[in-house]
Scaffold this motif. Structure first.
Motif, PDB file in Angstrom:
ATOM      1  N   ARG A  19      12.767  -1.335 -18.259  1.00 45.70           N
ATOM      2  CA  ARG A  19      13.828  -0.415 -17.898  1.00 45.70           C
ATOM      3  C   ARG A  19      15.036  -1.003 -18.537  1.00 45.70           C
ATOM      4  O   ARG A  19      15.786  -0.372 -19.103  1.00 45.70           O
ATOM      5  N   GLN A  20      15.463  -2.085 -18.415  1.00 45.96           N
ATOM      6  CA  GLN A  20      16.604  -2.718 -18.953  1.00 45.96           C
ATOM      7  C   GLN A  20      16.571  -3.045 -20.479  1.00 45.96           C
ATOM      8  O   GLN A  20      17.414  -2.446 -21.209  1.00 45.96           O
ATOM      9  N   ALA A  21      15.297  -3.047 -20.906  1.00 44.97           N
ATOM     10  CA  ALA A  21      15.035  -3.192 -22.390  1.00 44.97           C
ATOM     11  C   ALA A  21      15.143  -1.560 -22.922  1.00 44.97           C
ATOM     12  O   ALA A  21      15.516  -1.412 -23.971  1.00 44.97           O
ATOM     13  N   ALA A  22      14.651  -0.775 -22.075  1.00 44.84           N
ATOM     14  CA  ALA A  22      14.782   0.688 -22.573  1.00 44.84           C
ATOM     15  C   ALA A  22      16.222   1.204 -22.583  1.00 44.84           C
ATOM     16  O   ALA A  22      16.640   2.313 -23.653  1.00 44.84           O
ATOM     17  N   GLY A  23      17.167   0.884 -21.674  1.00 44.55           N
ATOM     18  CA  GLY A  23      18.325   1.086 -21.878  1.00 44.55           C
ATOM     19  C   GLY A  23      18.760   2.511 -20.994  1.00 44.55           C
ATOM     20  O   GLY A  23      17.800   3.337 -20.721  1.00 44.55           O
ATOM     21  N   ALA A  24      20.005   2.684 -20.777  1.00 47.85           N
ATOM     22  CA  ALA A  24      20.342   3.749 -19.865  1.00 47.85           C
ATOM     23  C   ALA A  24      20.106   5.069 -20.612  1.00 47.85           C
ATOM     24  O   ALA A  24      20.519   5.026 -21.767  1.00 47.85           O
ATOM     25  N   GLY A  25      19.815   6.118 -19.867  1.00 47.56           N
ATOM     26  CA  GLY A  25      19.921   7.369 -20.306  1.00 47.56           C
ATOM     27  C   GLY A  25      18.339   7.514 -21.031  1.00 47.56           C
ATOM     28  O   GLY A  25      18.158   8.788 -21.263  1.00 47.56           O
ATOM     29  N   LEU A  26      17.598   6.525 -20.926  1.00 47.68           N
ATOM     30  CA  LEU A  26      16.098   6.764 -21.669  1.00 47.68           C
ATOM     31  C   LEU A  26      15.076   7.098 -20.409  1.00 47.68           C
ATOM     32  O   LEU A  26      15.602   6.772 -19.401  1.00 47.68           O
ATOM     33  N   PRO A  27      14.065   7.640 -20.798  1.00 44.85           N
ATOM     34  CA  PRO A  27      13.034   8.221 -19.490  1.00 44.85           C
ATOM     35  C   PRO A  27      12.762   7.027 -18.822  1.00 44.85           C
ATOM     36  O   PRO A  27      12.781   6.884 -17.834  1.00 44.85           O
ATOM     37  N   GLY A  28      12.205   5.989 -19.420  1.00 42.95           N
ATOM     38  CA  GLY A  28      11.925   4.720 -18.533  1.00 42.95           C
ATOM     39  C   GLY A  28      10.670   4.879 -17.839  1.00 42.95           C
ATOM     40  O   GLY A  28      11.050   4.211 -16.534  1.00 42.95           O
ATOM     41  N   LYS A  29       9.950   5.754 -18.023  1.00 46.89           N
ATOM     42  CA  LYS A  29       8.698   6.158 -17.077  1.00 46.89           C
ATOM     43  C   LYS A  29       7.611   4.851 -16.879  1.00 46.89           C
ATOM     44  O   LYS A  29       7.298   4.294 -17.867  1.00 46.89           O
ATOM     45  N   ALA A  30       7.710   4.413 -15.720  1.00 45.97           N
ATOM     46  CA  ALA A  30       6.700   3.372 -15.304  1.00 45.97           C
ATOM     47  C   ALA A  30       5.318   4.069 -14.679  1.00 45.97           C
ATOM     48  O   ALA A  30       5.453   4.545 -13.648  1.00 45.97           O
ATOM     49  N   VAL A  31       4.216   3.555 -15.080  1.00 46.18           N
ATOM     50  CA  VAL A  31       3.018   4.124 -14.742  1.00 46.18           C
ATOM     51  C   VAL A  31       1.874   3.024 -14.519  1.00 46.18           C
ATOM     52  O   VAL A  31       2.120   1.895 -15.201  1.00 46.18           O
ATOM     53  N   GLY A  32       1.311   3.250 -13.094  1.00 46.42           N
ATOM     54  CA  GLY A  32       0.661   2.012 -12.693  1.00 46.42           C
ATOM     55  C   GLY A  32      -0.904   2.783 -12.287  1.00 46.42           C
ATOM     56  O   GLY A  32      -1.116   3.818 -12.244  1.00 46.42           O
ATOM     57  N   GLY A  33      -1.647   1.783 -12.056  1.00 42.13           N
ATOM     58  CA  GLY A  33      -3.083   2.264 -11.604  1.00 42.13           C
ATOM     59  C   GLY A  33      -3.737   1.018 -10.828  1.00 42.13           C
ATOM     60  O   GLY A  33      -3.493   0.127 -11.131  1.00 42.13           O
ATOM     61  N   VAL A  34      -4.671   1.641  -9.767  1.00 45.39           N
ATOM     62  CA  VAL A  34      -5.235   0.510  -9.168  1.00 45.39           C
ATOM     63  C   VAL A  34      -6.856   1.180  -8.436  1.00 45.39           C
ATOM     64  O   VAL A  34      -6.720   2.553  -8.646  1.00 45.39           O
ATOM     65  N   LYS A  35      -7.711   0.195  -8.399  1.00 50.52           N
ATOM     66  CA  LYS A  35      -9.095   0.751  -8.127  1.00 50.52           C
ATOM     67  C   LYS A  35      -9.122   0.133  -6.490  1.00 50.52           C
ATOM     68  O   LYS A  35      -8.813  -0.720  -6.203  1.00 50.52           O
ATOM     69  N   VAL A  36      -9.954   1.106  -5.670  1.00 53.68           N
ATOM     70  CA  VAL A  36      -9.983   0.845  -4.377  1.00 53.68           C
ATOM     71  C   VAL A  36     -11.709   1.312  -4.273  1.00 53.68           C
ATOM     72  O   VAL A  36     -12.182   1.721  -5.120  1.00 53.68           O
ATOM     73  N   CYS A  37     -12.089   0.909  -3.032  1.00 51.58           N
ATOM     74  CA  CYS A  37     -13.559   1.465  -2.377  1.00 51.58           C
ATOM     75  C   CYS A  37     -13.249   2.126  -1.245  1.00 51.58           C
ATOM     76  O   CYS A  37     -13.564   1.208  -0.189  1.00 51.58           O
ATOM     77  N   TRP A  38     -13.198   3.017  -0.836  1.00 53.33           N
ATOM     78  CA  TRP A  38     -13.256   3.852   0.609  1.00 53.33           C
ATOM     79  C   TRP A  38     -14.659   3.939   0.876  1.00 53.33           C
ATOM     80  O   TRP A  38     -15.627   4.248   0.289  1.00 53.33           O
ATOM     81  N   SER A  39     -15.024   3.298   2.123  1.00 52.89           N
ATOM     82  CA  SER A  39     -16.233   3.522   2.760  1.00 52.89           C
ATOM     83  C   SER A  39     -16.115   2.885   4.256  1.00 52.89           C
ATOM     84  O   SER A  39     -15.288   2.345   4.637  1.00 52.89           O
ATOM     85  N   SER A  40     -17.038   3.620   5.113  1.00 51.52           N
ATOM     86  CA  SER A  40     -16.996   3.350   6.479  1.00 51.52           C
ATOM     87  C   SER A  40     -17.534   1.983   6.629  1.00 51.52           C
ATOM     88  O   SER A  40     -17.333   1.396   7.962  1.00 51.52           O
TER      89      SER A  40
END
Length: 321
Positions: free
Chosen positions: A201-222
């Motif tokens: 976000r600092q490199a993108a600069g003020a006023g730019l969208p600067g969207k940060a997108v992440g992802g993670v995998k899980v394993c739901w199970s009883s």
């Protein structure tokens, strides 16, 4: 406010299963979809790898959610002009609800035509030129381009995007964050690293969208032990260190390297089982790190329905609170 989406893994599921999961995700309250783009799975146990652009076309007719590729490599296996056409058509089919996540790729997918696999620095240079080519084509104007890596001769997309088509750039370190800030509309990274998001976000600069997108995998199970076994069988590759994921060329090589990944390492690193608070905390880490969108994928096919029920009734409402 952080949005929570569902991650569709082309490496692990058939096209029909991916469409079913997308419908389940929409019913469960996920507000977005992400989808991987691979030619090969990471290992033979995963067992699938459909052509992502065909699946996106089907998704456009099955659900109403925005779709993002996480991520496409537009530099080797597909020329950026072809990737631009595929992306533009996807955007039109989705009514403008498509984002193109791009990255420098892995040899696993990109070596298949016999091309030399470049160093990261050269791949980053190729990606920057590819994004320039694609953005030019997205305008619907006729373009020609004669660059270091790509040539485009009098090309025009007659089915061009009718709305802005965001380009999100993936990476795992400060150099990639700087590249994303320079050429992209957002930054994709998989770990909840607040410092890296801040650097972007600092490199993108003020006023730019600067969207940060992440992802993670899980394993739901009883059965948490069974979930650990499932992850260890299907996704030990998630725990391989360094640049191995970028340079190993075949699923067989990943299987060999994955022999170094123990079941205990999986249990420590991946959220397994049906502890609602553990799943909530896994996603809250991305919220605290400043991410705008987080995509969660369920590993394994046996507990898909239970995963969506739990996230609809417990996990997503807890995150909303």
């Amino acid at each position: 406010m952080t949005e929570y989406g569902y991650f569709l893994s082309c490496e692990e599921f058939t096209p029909a299963q991916l469409i079913d999961q997308a419908r389940s995700a929409q019913r469960a309250g996920f507000t977005r979809l992400a989808i991987s783009d691979h030619f090969h799975p990471w290992n033979d146990a995963q067992g699938n790898s459909p052509f992502v652009w065909s699946v996106i076309g089907a998704l456009s007719q099955a659900v109403d959610l925005p779709v993002t590729t996480l991520v496409t490599c537009p530099t080797v296996r597909l020329h950026p002009a072809v990737t631009a056409q595929a992306s533009a058509t996807s955007s039109v089919l989705l009514g403008g609800r498509f984002s193109l996540g791009v990255g420098t790729g892995e040899a696993l997918n990109e070596h298949i035509l016999g091309d030399r696999w470049p160093s990261f620095g050269e791949r980053a240079e190729m990606l920057e030129e590819a994004v320039t080519v694609m953005r030019g084509l997205f305008t619907g104007e006729r373009i020609s381009h004669h660059g270091r890596h790509y040539t485009v001769d009098n090309a025009r997309l007659y089915t061009a995007p009718t709305q802005p088509l965001p380009v999100l750039v993936s990476g795992f370190g400060p150099k990639a964050a700087e590249l994303a800030a320079r050429i992209g509309d957002g930054f994709v990274t998989m770990t909840p690293d607040a410092d890296l998001v801040g650097a972007y976000r600092q490199a993108a600069g003020a006023g730019l969208p600067g969207k940060a997108v992440g992802g993670v995998k899980v394993c739901w199970s009883s059965d948490a032990d069974k979930a650990v076994d499932t992850v260890h069988r299907l996704w030990p590759t998630e725990l391989l260190p360094g640049e191995l994921a970028q340079i190993l060329p075949t699923p067989a090589h990943f299987e060999q390297a994955s022999e170094l990944v123990t079941r205990e390492m999986v249990a420590d690193a991946v959220t397994c089982g049906d502890d609602v608070e553990a799943h909530v905390e896994t996603l809250r880490a991305y919220l605290r790190a400043g991410f705008d969108e987080v995509y969660v994928g369920q590993i394994g096919g046996a507990d898909q329905d239970a995963f969506f029920d739990a996230y609809r009734d417990q996990v997503l409402p807890a995150l909303a609170r």
